[in-house]
Design an enzyme around this catalytic site. Structure first.
Site, short mmCIF file in Angstrom:
data_model
loop_
_atom_site.label_atom_id
_atom_site.label_comp_id
_atom_site.label_asym_id
_atom_site.label_seq_id
_atom_site.Cartn_x
_atom_site.Cartn_y
_atom_site.Cartn_z
N TYR A 278 36.21 41.53 20.87
CA TYR A 278 35.58 41.40 22.25
C TYR A 278 35.11 41.83 23.21
O TYR A 278 34.08 40.42 24.34
CB TYR A 278 36.89 42.25 23.55
CG TYR A 278 38.54 41.88 24.02
CD1 TYR A 278 38.46 39.98 24.00
CD2 TYR A 278 39.19 42.09 23.17
CE1 TYR A 278 39.91 39.78 24.50
CE2 TYR A 278 40.53 41.76 23.24
CZ TYR A 278 41.16 40.43 23.95
OH TYR A 278 42.07 39.51 24.01
N ARG B 121 54.22 40.84 34.37
CA ARG B 121 54.23 39.11 35.49
C ARG B 121 55.64 38.78 35.47
O ARG B 121 55.71 38.12 35.75
CB ARG B 121 53.05 38.18 35.02
CG ARG B 121 51.87 39.02 35.94
CD ARG B 121 50.63 38.30 35.06
NE ARG B 121 50.14 37.62 34.04
CZ ARG B 121 49.49 37.49 33.37
NH1 ARG B 121 48.67 36.28 33.82
NH2 ARG B 121 49.00 37.84 31.61
N ARG C 151 51.36 44.73 42.63
CA ARG C 151 50.04 43.93 42.46
C ARG C 151 49.11 43.61 43.04
O ARG C 151 48.03 43.44 43.21
CB ARG C 151 50.43 43.68 40.80
CG ARG C 151 50.31 44.82 39.68
CD ARG C 151 48.56 45.10 39.22
NE ARG C 151 48.38 44.68 39.32
CZ ARG C 151 47.60 43.57 38.74
NH1 ARG C 151 47.69 43.29 37.74
NH2 ARG C 151 46.22 42.41 38.51
N ASP D 36 45.35 48.93 30.47
CA ASP D 36 44.86 47.85 29.17
C ASP D 36 43.95 48.98 27.43
O ASP D 36 43.36 49.88 27.97
CB ASP D 36 44.14 46.77 29.93
CG ASP D 36 44.15 45.58 28.60
OD1 ASP D 36 45.26 44.20 28.73
OD2 ASP D 36 42.79 45.69 28.54
N ARG E 85 54.30 44.81 25.96
CA ARG E 85 54.43 44.16 27.52
C ARG E 85 55.31 43.74 28.47
O ARG E 85 55.84 43.03 29.47
CB ARG E 85 53.79 42.70 27.58
CG ARG E 85 52.13 41.74 26.34
CD ARG E 85 51.38 42.75 28.31
NE ARG E 85 50.17 42.75 27.45
CZ ARG E 85 48.90 41.59 27.33
NH1 ARG E 85 48.81 40.29 28.11
NH2 ARG E 85 48.20 41.89 26.72
C1 LIG Z 1 45.01 41.72 23.38
C2 LIG Z 1 45.31 42.89 24.65
C3 LIG Z 1 45.05 43.65 25.66
N1 LIG Z 1 45.66 44.42 26.34
C4 LIG Z 1 46.62 44.29 25.51
C5 LIG Z 1 46.09 43.28 24.81
C6 LIG Z 1 46.95 44.50 22.98
C7 LIG Z 1 48.42 43.56 23.00
C8 LIG Z 1 48.46 42.52 22.49
O1 LIG Z 1 47.87 42.07 21.58
O2 LIG Z 1 49.21 42.00 23.42
C9 LIG Z 1 47.52 45.05 25.85
C10 LIG Z 1 47.98 45.68 26.90
N2 LIG Z 1 47.63 45.30 27.72
C11 LIG Z 1 48.80 45.73 29.09
C12 LIG Z 1 49.34 46.47 28.43
C13 LIG Z 1 51.15 47.38 29.07
C14 LIG Z 1 52.17 47.88 28.59
C15 LIG Z 1 53.06 46.91 28.47
O3 LIG Z 1 53.05 46.41 27.08
O4 LIG Z 1 53.93 46.96 29.07
C16 LIG Z 1 49.14 46.57 26.81
C17 LIG Z 1 49.90 47.55 25.83
C18 LIG Z 1 48.78 45.23 30.06
C19 LIG Z 1 47.82 43.82 30.85
N3 LIG Z 1 47.31 43.57 30.15
C20 LIG Z 1 47.02 42.63 30.86
C21 LIG Z 1 48.04 42.09 31.57
C22 LIG Z 1 48.10 41.14 32.94
C23 LIG Z 1 47.27 41.38 34.40
C24 LIG Z 1 47.32 40.39 35.37
O5 LIG Z 1 48.83 41.25 35.42
O6 LIG Z 1 47.01 39.18 35.94
C25 LIG Z 1 48.60 43.11 32.14
C26 LIG Z 1 50.39 43.04 32.49
C27 LIG Z 1 45.47 41.69 30.78
C28 LIG Z 1 45.17 41.46 29.49
N4 LIG Z 1 44.55 42.14 28.52
C29 LIG Z 1 43.91 41.38 27.74
C30 LIG Z 1 44.84 40.08 27.23
C31 LIG Z 1 45.41 39.69 26.04
C32 LIG Z 1 45.19 40.05 29.30
C33 LIG Z 1 46.30 38.83 29.38
C34 LIG Z 1 45.27 37.64 30.26
C35 LIG Z 1 46.19 36.75 30.96
O7 LIG Z 1 47.28 36.29 30.89
O8 LIG Z 1 46.15 37.06 32.72
C36 LIG Z 1 43.93 42.45 26.34
#
Ligand SMILES: Cc1c2[nH]c(c1CCC(=O)O)Cc1[nH]c(c(CCC(=O)O)c1C)Cc1[nH]c(c(CCC(=O)O)c1C)Cc1[nH]c(c(C)c1CCC(=O)O)C2
Length: 337
Positions: A142, A22, A31, A67, A18
């Site tokens: 999920y 944010r 974004r 994602d 990540r």
């Molecule tokens: C479980 C999981 C998800 N997505 C992902 C996982 C496995 C990694 C982990 O265990 O953290 C994988 C993921 N999601 C994202 C990345 C991008 C690359 C990176 O690591 O920088 C990666 C590798 C972008 C993202 N994926 C997400 C964001 C946030 C979106 C935003 O900017 O609002 C990002 C940057 C959304 C997302 N998508 C998911 C979650 C739990 C969330 C967060 C929700 C929140 O707290 O708002 C599912």
């Protein structure tokens, strides 16, 4: 890439799960007004967001901005990512009938992934791009729960109560995940990470019986490309050996297990990635450096250069980006050989 192959390196490489997102003001800016999943379908935007942490922190690898639910969306599953919550599925998958909605993923379903990876590889030069996908268990959680879950009760009810339906579900997800990784590798990704974020909720016997065959199918499907395969989950102390056996070349470790202990559990021939507690980044610089040095020392138990420094889970949105940049510099200096 040399660390992945356990070859000598000038210093321990570092990137952060990540790292794009944010915590970075430049991310929030680009974004603005664009929903998360839509942003994943715009190749120029994906390129920019993926490059932001590489420019700022000087990390040794880029992680593709996407994602784990993108391939599900691409095959027509009604999924959205709700800010502050995570992926939400409109109609959860609970029956054999529901399973039919999980059709195979074709490269033509995700042309924007091929394009974005291509743009990035051109721009990144010698910095590797890590592709990724969600592992069958985490995606199934999920899909079955319909969203994020603390106890995974519906998922486990299917796993224990309808083992044939469960096996069919994770097998389909293994194929979708394999196809998604292949698209990224064929477009030029240098390594891949399979995220099984929530698999730590399982006991080892259940993992071995009900999850490992599907995860192993994914690793087998991409084995011939020869790109390093990283496998990560949270709270997986008791599963580390099995996650390596599933076919990973590098096992990701969260902060609960010191790397010297993880090295014993994973066994020889595999690398480790991790494992600084993300919360440490909220402490003063001296404390961050002390904890980071402990990670570097524990990794010496591997007896090879097969360590990739990372956090034990993702960067938190409230983290100070400057603290992350300082940590990259520290890891490079403290591990210089
Ligand atoms: C479980 C999981 C998800 N997505 C992902 C996982 C496995 C990694 C982990 O265990 O953290 C994988 C993921 N999601 C994202 C990345 C991008 C690359 C990176 O690591 O920088 C990666 C590798 C972008 C993202 N994926 C997400 C964001 C946030 C979106 C935003 O900017 O609002 C990002 C940057 C959304 C997302 N998508 C998911 C979650 C739990 C969330 C967060 C929700 C929140 O707290 O708002 C599912």
């Amino acid at each position: 890439m040399r660390a992945c192959r356990q070859e000598p390196v000038p210093h321990t490489p570092v990137w952060f799960m990540r790292q794009a997102g944010r915590s970075l003001p430049e991310y929030l800016k680009v974004r603005e007004g664009i929903p998360m999943l839509e942003s994943c379908m715009r190749p120029e935007l994906v390129k920019e967001i993926t490059l932001q942490p590489v420019r700022r922190h000087k990390v040794d690898a880029a992680i593709f901005f996407s994602d784990i639910v993108v391939p599900l969306k691409a095959i027509g599953i009604d999924v959205d990512i709700k800010p502050g919550i995570g992926p939400v599925i409109a109609d959860p998958i609970r029956t054999a009938e529901d399973l039919r909605r999980l059709r195979p993923l074709e490269p033509d379903d995700v042309p924007y992934i091929t394009e974005a990876v291509g743009l990035l590889v051109d721009e990144l030069g010698s910095t590797p791009l890590i592709g990724f996908a969600g592992a069958p268990y985490t995606l199934a959680s999920y899909l079955v729960e319909g969203g994020p879950s603390k106890n995974h009760e519906n998922t486990k009810a299917m796993m224990y109560g309808q083992p044939e339906l469960w096996a069919a579900l994770v097998d389909r997800l293994a194929d979708i995940t394999s196809a998604f990784l292949k698209v990224q590798i064929e477009a030029g990704a240098s390594a891949v990470q399979l995220f099984d974020s929530w698999v730590g909720s399982l006991a080892p016997d259940d993992y071995r019986r009900s999850v490992m065959p599907a995860s192993a199918k994914v690793f087998d499907a991409v084995a011939d490309y020869g790109v390093p395969r990283i496998h990560f989950g949270v709270g997986t102390g008791e599963l580390l050996g099995l996650m390596g056996q599933a076919g990973a070349d590098i096992v990701g470790v969260d902060w609960r297990v010191p790397l010297n202990v993880a090295a014993e559990r994973v066994g020889p021939g595999k690398g480790l990635q991790g494992n600084l507690d993300p919360a440490v980044l909220f402490a003063p610089t001296k404390a961050v450096e002390t904890k980071a040095r402990e990670v570097l020392h524990a990794a010496q138990a591997l007896g090879t250069s097969g360590h990739i420094f990372n956090l034990g889970h993702g960067v938190l949105p409230s983290m100070d980006p400057d603290a992350l940049s300082r940590l990259v510099e520290f890891v490079h200096e403290a591990s210089a050989r």
